[in-house]
Design an enzyme around this catalytic site. Sequence first.
Site, PDB file in Angstrom:
ATOM      1  N   SER A 133      24.368  20.631 -46.552  1.00  0.00           N
ATOM      2  CA  SER A 133      25.767  20.739 -46.110  1.00  0.00           C
ATOM      3  C   SER A 133      26.642  19.686 -46.792  1.00  0.00           C
ATOM      4  O   SER A 133      26.148  18.671 -47.278  1.00  0.00           O
ATOM      5  CB  SER A 133      25.859  20.529 -44.595  1.00  0.00           C
ATOM      6  OG  SER A 133      24.958  21.372 -43.928  1.00  0.00           O
TER       7      SER A 133
HETATM    8  N1  SAH Z   1      20.154  20.180 -42.474  1.00  0.00           N
HETATM    9  C1  SAH Z   1      19.931  20.585 -43.838  1.00  0.00           C
HETATM   10  C2  SAH Z   1      20.748  21.795 -44.250  1.00  0.00           C
HETATM   11  C3  SAH Z   1      20.154  23.005 -43.706  1.00  0.00           C
HETATM   12  S1  SAH Z   1      20.647  24.549 -44.390  1.00  0.00           S
HETATM   13  C4  SAH Z   1      20.133  19.455 -44.832  1.00  0.00           C
HETATM   14  O1  SAH Z   1      20.578  18.376 -44.435  1.00  0.00           O
HETATM   15  O2  SAH Z   1      19.817  19.669 -45.998  1.00  0.00           O
HETATM   16  C5  SAH Z   1      19.940  25.573 -43.139  1.00  0.00           C
HETATM   17  C6  SAH Z   1      18.440  25.581 -43.093  1.00  0.00           C
HETATM   18  O3  SAH Z   1      18.043  26.382 -41.987  1.00  0.00           O
HETATM   19  C7  SAH Z   1      17.775  26.188 -44.331  1.00  0.00           C
HETATM   20  O4  SAH Z   1      16.901  25.256 -44.882  1.00  0.00           O
HETATM   21  C8  SAH Z   1      17.031  27.388 -43.772  1.00  0.00           C
HETATM   22  O5  SAH Z   1      15.814  27.647 -44.441  1.00  0.00           O
HETATM   23  C9  SAH Z   1      16.812  26.978 -42.328  1.00  0.00           C
HETATM   24  N2  SAH Z   1      16.532  28.104 -41.420  1.00  0.00           N
HETATM   25  C10 SAH Z   1      17.048  29.354 -41.471  1.00  0.00           C
HETATM   26  N3  SAH Z   1      16.527  30.113 -40.478  1.00  0.00           N
HETATM   27  C11 SAH Z   1      15.677  29.327 -39.777  1.00  0.00           C
HETATM   28  C12 SAH Z   1      14.826  29.547 -38.645  1.00  0.00           C
HETATM   29  N4  SAH Z   1      14.738  30.738 -38.041  1.00  0.00           N
HETATM   30  N5  SAH Z   1      14.085  28.502 -38.203  1.00  0.00           N
HETATM   31  C13 SAH Z   1      14.135  27.281 -38.819  1.00  0.00           C
HETATM   32  N6  SAH Z   1      14.922  27.027 -39.896  1.00  0.00           N
HETATM   33  C14 SAH Z   1      15.683  28.029 -40.365  1.00  0.00           C
END
Ligand code: SAH
Length: 206
Positions: A55
């Site tokens: 993000s």
């Molecule tokens: N917090 C992260 C950004 C996350 S982007 C950072 O600082 O880099 C959103 C993330 O949610 C992605 O990595 C994606 O793979 C994950 N995601 C999507 N669906 C999910 C689910 N059902 N359970 C766990 N993670 C999930």
Amino acid sequence: MRNRNLANRLISEGYLRSRRIIRAFQKIDRKLFVLRPEEACLDHPLPIPGGQTISAPHMVAIMLELLEPKKTDSILEIGAGSGYSAALLGTLAKKVTSIEVDKVLVAFAKRNLKKAKIKNVIVIHGDGSLGFPKAAPYDKIIFTCAVPKIPKAVISQLKYPGLLLAPVGGEFYQDLILLRKKSGKLKKENHGGCVFVPLRKVRKFL
Ligand code: SAH
């Protein structure tokens, strides 16, 4: 631009306000969590493996200021991604459990957290829509992927009092919703528009 300059910019733009959160942003170098270090200090979302994104720093700052992480908190994060927000939370709380659905990103986040010398964050490979009952209840819960509705199973893993923050809405636009669990009641606050990658539906458990 250096990491410290990024933190200063977020302070001057009013996104970072709390002393402890400012220190966390100064301490955790975003370079360790991105694919192209030369882009790390841009206030944009950036690509990470698996077609996902880390993000934008101002969005992470908004979320952490709303979540008010305390030294004694046990926190659940859904969507570890690069591990960047988990690392910031790790410096602010006692224990962080971060769930990630993509195996490649589980390894990526673990490696980055190790580089940043963060030891109180556990990255779990699993489906975040179920939360993580094993380490529940949590003082704070944060979704860093968008949900059409906050799953009941996850709300039930929040303590009284507790805070849950999630981007709630459709695929391309969501509202940043803060739930406050107080004396048995849930209070909902809307903190405005945001855009996050959607939570991926997992048909059967991994
Ligand atoms: N917090 C992260 C950004 C996350 S982007 C950072 O600082 O880099 C959103 C993330 O949610 C992605 O990595 C994606 O793979 C994950 N995601 C999507 N669906 C999910 C689910 N059902 N359970 C766990 N993670 C999930």
